[in-house]
Scaffold this active site. Structure first.
Site, PDB file in Angstrom:
ATOM      1  N   GLY A  20     -53.972  48.602   4.139  1.00 15.74           N
ATOM      2  CA  GLY A  20     -53.652  47.272   3.607  1.00 15.74           C
ATOM      3  C   GLY A  20     -54.818  46.707   2.815  1.00 15.74           C
ATOM      4  O   GLY A  20     -55.969  46.939   3.165  1.00 15.74           O
ATOM      5  N   ARG A  81     -50.795  54.054   1.160  1.00 17.25           N
ATOM      6  CA  ARG A  81     -50.752  54.816   2.410  1.00 17.25           C
ATOM      7  C   ARG A  81     -50.255  56.210   2.019  1.00 17.25           C
ATOM      8  O   ARG A  81     -49.411  56.344   1.146  1.00 17.25           O
ATOM      9  CB  ARG A  81     -49.819  54.151   3.415  1.00 17.25           C
ATOM     10  N   ASP A 112     -58.750  51.293  10.651  1.00 18.62           N
ATOM     11  CA  ASP A 112     -58.982  52.432  11.550  1.00 18.62           C
ATOM     12  C   ASP A 112     -58.198  53.690  11.149  1.00 18.62           C
ATOM     13  O   ASP A 112     -58.683  54.804  11.335  1.00 18.62           O
ATOM     14  CB  ASP A 112     -58.717  52.054  13.019  1.00 18.62           C
ATOM     15  N   THR A 135     -60.194  45.046   6.241  1.00 24.24           N
ATOM     16  CA  THR A 135     -58.867  44.695   6.765  1.00 24.24           C
ATOM     17  C   THR A 135     -58.903  43.244   7.228  1.00 24.24           C
ATOM     18  O   THR A 135     -59.886  42.825   7.842  1.00 24.24           O
ATOM     19  CB  THR A 135     -58.441  45.631   7.929  1.00 24.24           C
ATOM     20  N   ASP A 137     -57.266  41.914   9.528  1.00 21.79           N
ATOM     21  CA  ASP A 137     -56.913  41.757  10.945  1.00 21.79           C
ATOM     22  C   ASP A 137     -58.088  41.587  11.907  1.00 21.79           C
ATOM     23  O   ASP A 137     -57.906  41.145  13.030  1.00 21.79           O
ATOM     24  CB  ASP A 137     -56.085  42.969  11.420  1.00 21.79           C
ATOM     25  N   ASP A 139     -59.548  43.852  13.558  1.00 22.65           N
ATOM     26  CA  ASP A 139     -59.101  44.573  14.752  1.00 22.65           C
ATOM     27  C   ASP A 139     -59.982  45.768  15.128  1.00 22.65           C
ATOM     28  O   ASP A 139     -59.546  46.659  15.849  1.00 22.65           O
ATOM     29  CB  ASP A 139     -57.645  45.036  14.557  1.00 22.65           C
ATOM     30  N   ARG A 181     -50.570  42.218  14.289  1.00 22.91           N
ATOM     31  CA  ARG A 181     -49.581  42.923  15.108  1.00 22.91           C
ATOM     32  C   ARG A 181     -50.122  43.237  16.499  1.00 22.91           C
ATOM     33  O   ARG A 181     -49.454  43.054  17.494  1.00 22.91           O
ATOM     34  CB  ARG A 181     -49.148  44.226  14.421  1.00 22.91           C
TER      35      ARG A 181
HETATM   36  P1  ATP Z   1     -54.785  48.469   7.960  1.00 21.19           P
HETATM   37  O1  ATP Z   1     -55.673  47.995   9.071  1.00 21.19           O
HETATM   38  O2  ATP Z   1     -54.740  47.566   6.821  1.00 21.19           O
HETATM   39  O3  ATP Z   1     -53.428  48.925   8.446  1.00 21.19           O
HETATM   40  P2  ATP Z   1     -55.517  51.248   7.947  1.00 21.19           P
HETATM   41  O4  ATP Z   1     -56.601  52.000   7.271  1.00 21.19           O
HETATM   42  O5  ATP Z   1     -55.541  51.249   9.452  1.00 21.19           O
HETATM   43  O6  ATP Z   1     -55.517  49.773   7.359  1.00 21.19           O
HETATM   44  P3  ATP Z   1     -53.235  53.050   7.884  1.00 21.19           P
HETATM   45  O7  ATP Z   1     -51.942  52.918   7.179  1.00 21.19           O
HETATM   46  O8  ATP Z   1     -53.214  53.207   9.354  1.00 21.19           O
HETATM   47  O9  ATP Z   1     -54.096  51.775   7.425  1.00 21.19           O
HETATM   48  O10 ATP Z   1     -54.031  54.296   7.286  1.00 21.19           O
HETATM   49  C1  ATP Z   1     -54.247  54.425   5.889  1.00 21.19           C
HETATM   50  C2  ATP Z   1     -54.132  55.874   5.506  1.00 21.19           C
HETATM   51  O11 ATP Z   1     -55.115  56.645   6.193  1.00 21.19           O
HETATM   52  C3  ATP Z   1     -52.804  56.535   5.872  1.00 21.19           C
HETATM   53  O12 ATP Z   1     -51.794  56.277   4.919  1.00 21.19           O
HETATM   54  C4  ATP Z   1     -53.176  57.994   5.898  1.00 21.19           C
HETATM   55  O13 ATP Z   1     -53.211  58.536   4.602  1.00 21.19           O
HETATM   56  C5  ATP Z   1     -54.605  57.948   6.451  1.00 21.19           C
HETATM   57  N1  ATP Z   1     -54.530  58.203   7.903  1.00 21.19           N
HETATM   58  C6  ATP Z   1     -54.196  57.342   8.874  1.00 21.19           C
HETATM   59  N2  ATP Z   1     -54.172  57.946  10.079  1.00 21.19           N
HETATM   60  C7  ATP Z   1     -54.477  59.248   9.856  1.00 21.19           C
HETATM   61  C8  ATP Z   1     -54.605  60.410  10.681  1.00 21.19           C
HETATM   62  N3  ATP Z   1     -54.398  60.340  12.006  1.00 21.19           N
HETATM   63  N4  ATP Z   1     -54.939  61.570  10.110  1.00 21.19           N
HETATM   64  C9  ATP Z   1     -55.147  61.648   8.772  1.00 21.19           C
HETATM   65  N5  ATP Z   1     -55.034  60.595   7.934  1.00 21.19           N
HETATM   66  C10 ATP Z   1     -54.710  59.415   8.455  1.00 21.19           C
END
Ligand code: ATP
Length: 329
Positions: A20, A81, A112, A135, A137, A139, A181
């Site tokens: 995000g 994503r 994360d 992010t 959040d 979090d 969330r």
């Molecule tokens: P936000 O806190 O805004 O949700 P985020 O980085 O946690 O941010 P995610 O959608 O969980 O957002 O992860 C972003 C991208 O990171 C995913 O679309 C994917 O490409 C990669 N990713 C997430 N988890 C994994 C994983 N377990 N293994 C490999 N790549 C991952």
């Protein structure tokens, strides 16, 4: 720390934003690009997160690529994503692209999930990675604040102030649903800063009868409005509003703030945090660090092991919750 170009081992790094978007990501990109160039490193911008990396969407950035962006919300590199990156085949493709462009170190700005992706990339291939927490959040446990949280909070407060005005005039109950969330930080901090009567967050079970009792007792004591901040992870504002109205007989309105919380010019605090974190991320790579994440603890910039950071469960700020209860009486 400044090193002369001939002292630098790492020649090319990449930077991407993932997950995000969050206000302040641009300030972080700017800090990475300018700190890198200052140290004689070539910086490649990767667009659309891991998706863009797999598809070879890269371009060389210079000091002017990041001019006039510190005040802009969103991310100039776009974000996405990527399900493909979750697979070993997807990460192999990503690694091939990094090799073709001679990228030895990658700065990943995201949450994360994005950090987990970076960790896997480093574990499977010879690529150094550093994560910057971007992010709204807030979090992540290892850092006191993430980039974007302060701006999102201020956006929420601006709206809450306006809702308060109309809520007082009509002597209504107002429910404001904010993002979060699994982590109630936006709701909790907004409840304190916005002087809300109650806050409902994922970390604490709430009881509808107790909530209604508090509302009715407040009204008896002369409260002219009742403002409740609800974190999205707990339930829907509209549904809760109907329940409260039918149990208390007091007119209740629900407002869902939604994506407005992600946008806008980053606050001074987020810009400074992003600048400090972006600068440290480049330092970590220059010093040979890998699988690290940067953050802020007690106003000190830190970097820690990515696996350790991901293993820490976000601790709920109980003190702040208690304060919100005491001050809302
Ligand atoms: P936000 O806190 O805004 O949700 P985020 O980085 O946690 O941010 P995610 O959608 O969980 O957002 O992860 C972003 C991208 O990171 C995913 O679309 C994917 O490409 C990669 N990713 C997430 N988890 C994994 C994983 N377990 N293994 C490999 N790549 C991952």
């Amino acid at each position: 720390m400044f090193l002369w170009a001939w002292e630098v081992k790492m020649k090319t790094i990449g930077v991407l934003t993932s997950g995000g978007d969050a206000p302040g990501m641009n300030a972080a990109i700017r800090a990475v690009v300018r700190s890198g160039i200052q140290n004689g490193i070539k910086v490649m911008g990767i667009t659309r997160g891991y998706n863009g990396l797999i598809n070879g969407e890269l371009f060389e950035m210079n000091r002017y690529s990041v001019s006039d962006i510190i005040q802009r919300g969103g991310t100039i590199l776009k974000t996405a994503r990527s399900d493909e990156f979750r697979t070993p085949e997807g990460r192999k493709k990503a690694h091939n692209v990094l090799k073709v462009f001679g990228i030895e170190g990658l700065v990943v700005i995201g949450g994360d999930g994005s950090f987990t992706g970076a960790q896997k990339l480093s574990q499977e291939f010879d690529i150094k990675t550093v994560g910057i927490p971007g992010t709204i959040d807030n979090d992540l446990n290892y850092t006191d604040y993430t980039i974007g949280f302060d701006t999102a909070l201020n956006t929420v407060i601006e709206s809450v102030n306006k809702i308060r005005d109309t809520s007082s005039s009509h002597e209504r109950v107002s429910i404001v649903e904010v993002m979060g969330r699994h982590c109630g930080d936006i709701a909790l901090f907004a409840a304190i800063a916005g002087g809300a009567e109650d806050v409902i967050i994922p970390e604490v079970n709430y009881n509808l009868d107790d909530l209604c009792k508090t509302i009715l007792e407040g009204k008896q004591r002369g409260k002219v409005h009742n403002l409740i901040i609800l974190a999205e992870g707990v339930g829907e504002a509209e549904y809760l509003g109907k329940e409260i109205e039918s149990l208390t007989g007091i007119e209740t309105r629900a407002t869902v703030l939604g994506h407005i919380q992600r946008g806008g010019s980053p606050s001074a605090s987020d810009r400074i945090l992003a600048s400090r974190l972006g600068h440290r991320a480049v330092e970590v790579l220059i010093n040979g660090g890998s699988q690290r994440v940067v953050g802020i603890k007690d106003n000190q910039i830190i970097d820690i092991d990515i696996t350790e950071a991901l293993s820490l469960k976000k601790e709920f700020n109980k003190d702040l919750y208690e304060i919100s209860k005491i001050l809302s009486y």
